[in-house]
Enzyme design. Structure first.
Site, PDB file in Angstrom:
ATOM      1  N   GLU A 145      -0.549 -18.890 -42.492  1.00  0.00           N
ATOM      2  CA  GLU A 145       0.877 -19.170 -42.345  1.00  0.00           C
ATOM      3  C   GLU A 145       1.681 -18.353 -43.352  1.00  0.00           C
ATOM      4  OE1 GLU A 145       3.852 -23.073 -42.593  1.00  0.00           O
ATOM      5  OE2 GLU A 145       1.848 -23.153 -43.461  1.00  0.00           O
ATOM      6  N   LYS A 204       6.144 -22.631 -34.230  1.00  0.00           N
ATOM      7  CA  LYS A 204       5.782 -23.984 -34.638  1.00  0.00           C
ATOM      8  C   LYS A 204       6.698 -25.010 -33.991  1.00  0.00           C
ATOM      9  CE  LYS A 204       4.620 -26.683 -38.755  1.00  0.00           C
ATOM     10  NZ  LYS A 204       4.584 -26.697 -40.243  1.00  0.00           N
ATOM     11  N   CYS A 256      -0.243 -25.392 -39.832  1.00  0.00           N
ATOM     12  CA  CYS A 256      -0.279 -26.338 -40.957  1.00  0.00           C
ATOM     13  C   CYS A 256      -0.203 -27.789 -40.489  1.00  0.00           C
ATOM     14  CB  CYS A 256       0.831 -25.994 -41.944  1.00  0.00           C
ATOM     15  SG  CYS A 256       0.547 -26.665 -43.603  1.00  0.00           S
TER      16      CYS A 256
END
Length: 531
Positions: free
Chosen positions: A276, A349, A399
């Site tokens: 990330e 995301k 994440c």
């Protein structure tokens, strides 16, 4: 099944003794968090929860709410204390305010458990059906914390069970179902202990424990492989190890960008994955800071072959995309050869972190007190396509997203396009050298058990690892080191029961189960009053 009717309330406690039970609840809640890191200690949460049920045994609804709140607040604060690091050390928030924020979050999220315990104390009838009632309210509290206000399911009960016999339930019931069965076992265990001391009929207590124990034994005795292999994939996972306070530093950026580029260009694998925000600059910023950087990566992956000597065939790179005027996303860019005119692969995301990636309404004042670059991302779609590599369909998640198994399961609605491999790109550098790293690894392991898909984990500071479809870590880099993890992963296809029902209905079946158990306990409790 009768335990002899509801027990009389205890007389009021006076002085310091009135805080003995709440203090005990807090200690139990805090102690159980050890198992979220040291998963071999999985009996600890079961025993702690049985202790909570014991404390609730003679409590009034008001006192039960206090006990549940103390248990939950200590549980969450002990399990997520590392949030203090992100707010104070890297966000610049004064230490007292950062500590208060961690406590306030834990206290607020524990209100769900407080309400659940109050409901249990209000409606328990001293019968074997109290096991069903406790299971119902526990499951409702866990679902509420995991879903409402975008959800915060970190240290949900099931994550402590990834190495327990209860893990056999993961492909059937998912993490919340595992936690519900543990709650039933804890309540049943306390019922047996009461019976052993002559406080309840042994037969009723044994029958109350039989159903959850039978469900568990059936799953353990008949482990099911719902998926089948689709072939191996050579992978290289980059661990950049850039301290969070250096990630955007003009002095450190040239060296870290150069290392990422070398790792991507020199890796000998069919797929190389960088974590990330491995490239932490927006496209316009990157072009000003390092002209031609992205174009060099694109050209390399558009022309080279796969395997040893030919360079990587494809790459997934964590990078923010967009600009300040039109909005930006926390994204994964896919680099590979593609037909003329075809768009470059990207995954944006979907499930953003409150305060860190989006600002909840009314809290801009709080985020403005901290130094968080790129703290207001736009949200990507829920069902985004996978990245095709050598016959595999690799599904990125970023994440925090791999805490939400029901959302990852949405990509499995069509078996023909369902992922064969999952890839988590993370930056846990925000939380320093803390228990967040092993906790997050165990969360990923639980996802692989639910969906029976391997997980690639490419992270900034750890845990960079390959996890197979049975939740086993097959390769891993030491945390807080810089390096490249070379490994082979075996893709899988096919659907687990969890993937099947969660892709169609989300968590609604578990909500329905909780309500059904609660209703059955209330109705049966009225029909079977104690003597």
């Amino acid at each position: 099944m009768s335990f002899g009717g509801p027990p009389p309330p205890l007389p009021p406690r006076r002085g310091r003794w009135r805080w003995l039970a709440p203090s005990a609840a807090a200690v139990l809640g805090a102690l159980q968090t050890l198992a979220f890191v040291h998963t071999a200690w999985w009996p600890l949460p079961l025993l702690a929860l049985a202790g909570l049920v014991a404390l609730l045994d003679t409590a009034s609804p008001r006192r039960a709410a206090l006990l549940g709140w103390c248990y939950g607040t200590a549980w969450l604060a002990a399990g997520t204390w590392w949030l203090f690091i992100s707010m104070h050390r890297y966000g610049g928030l004064p230490a007292p305010l950062a500590a208060a924020a961690v406590f306030a979050l834990s206290a607020a999220l524990s209100l769900y458990l407080a309400l659940a315990c109050a409901a249990y104390a209000r409606w328990r009838r001293g019968t074997g059906w109290d096991v069903a009632l406790f299971t119902s309210v526990w499951l409702l509290a866990e679902l509420a914390r995991g879903v409402l206000f975008t959800g915060f399911p970190w240290v949900a009960a099931g994550y402590a069970l990834v190495d327990a016999p209860l893990a056999a339930l993961a492909p059937w019931l998912g993490v919340y179902g595992m936690g519900a069965v543990m709650a039933a076992l804890a309540a049943g265990l306390w019922g047996v202990l009461r019976a052993a001391h002559g406080l309840a009929p042994v037969r009723s207590a044994a029958l109350a424990l039989a159903l959850p124990l039978g469900v568990l034994l059936a799953a353990v005795a008949a482990p099911a492989e719902f998926t089948r292999p689709t072939g191996p994939l050579q992978v290289a996972l980059l661990q950049t190890n850039v301290a969070q306070d250096e990630k955007f530093s003009a002095e450190r950026l040239p060296e870290s960008l150069a290392w990422v580029a070398r790792g991507l260009l020199e890796a000998r694998a069919e797929l190389v994955v960088a974590p990330e925000t491995a490239v932490p600059l927006l496209p316009g910023q990157l072009e000003e800071f390092a002209p031609g950087y992205w174009q060099q990566l694109q050209a390399h992956f558009a022309t080279t072959g796969a395997g040893v000597g030919g360079g990587p065939r494809a790459a997934l790179v964590g990078v923010p995309l967009g600009d300040f005027d039109r909005g930006y996303t926390n994204s994964v860019a896919g680099l590979t050869a593609r037909p003329a005119g075809a768009a470059e692969y990207r995954y944006d995301k979907h499930h953003l972190v409150p305060f860190g990636e989006f600002i909840p309404t009314g809290f801009r004042w709080f985020t403005q007190m901290m130094n968080i670059p790129l703290g207001d991302f736009s949200r990507g779609g829920l069902q985004q396509p996978s990245f095709a590599v050598r016959g595999q369909r690799v599904a990125p998640n970023i994440c925090y997203e791999d805490l939400f198994g029901e959302e990852l399961a949405q990509r499995f609605a069509d078996p023909a396009t369902a992922p064969t491999v999952m890839a988590n790109l993370s930056n846990i550098g925000w939380f320093g050298n803390s228990i967040a790293i092993p906790q997050h690894l165990n969360i990923s392991r639980l996802r692989t058990l639910e969906l029976q898909r391997p997980m690639l984990r490419a992270t900034n500071t750890g845990a960079t690892a390959v996890v197979d479809h049975r939740g086993r870590v097959t390769a891993q880099l030491a945390p807080h080191t810089r390096g490249v993890l070379d490994a082979v992963v075996e893709g899988r296809e096919g659907l687990t029961p969890f993937a099947w029902w969660a892709s169609r209905s989300g968590l609604a079946p578990l909500l329905g189960l909780a309500l059904l158990l609660g209703a059955a306990a209330l109705v049966a409790g009225r029909r079977r009053p104690g003597p």
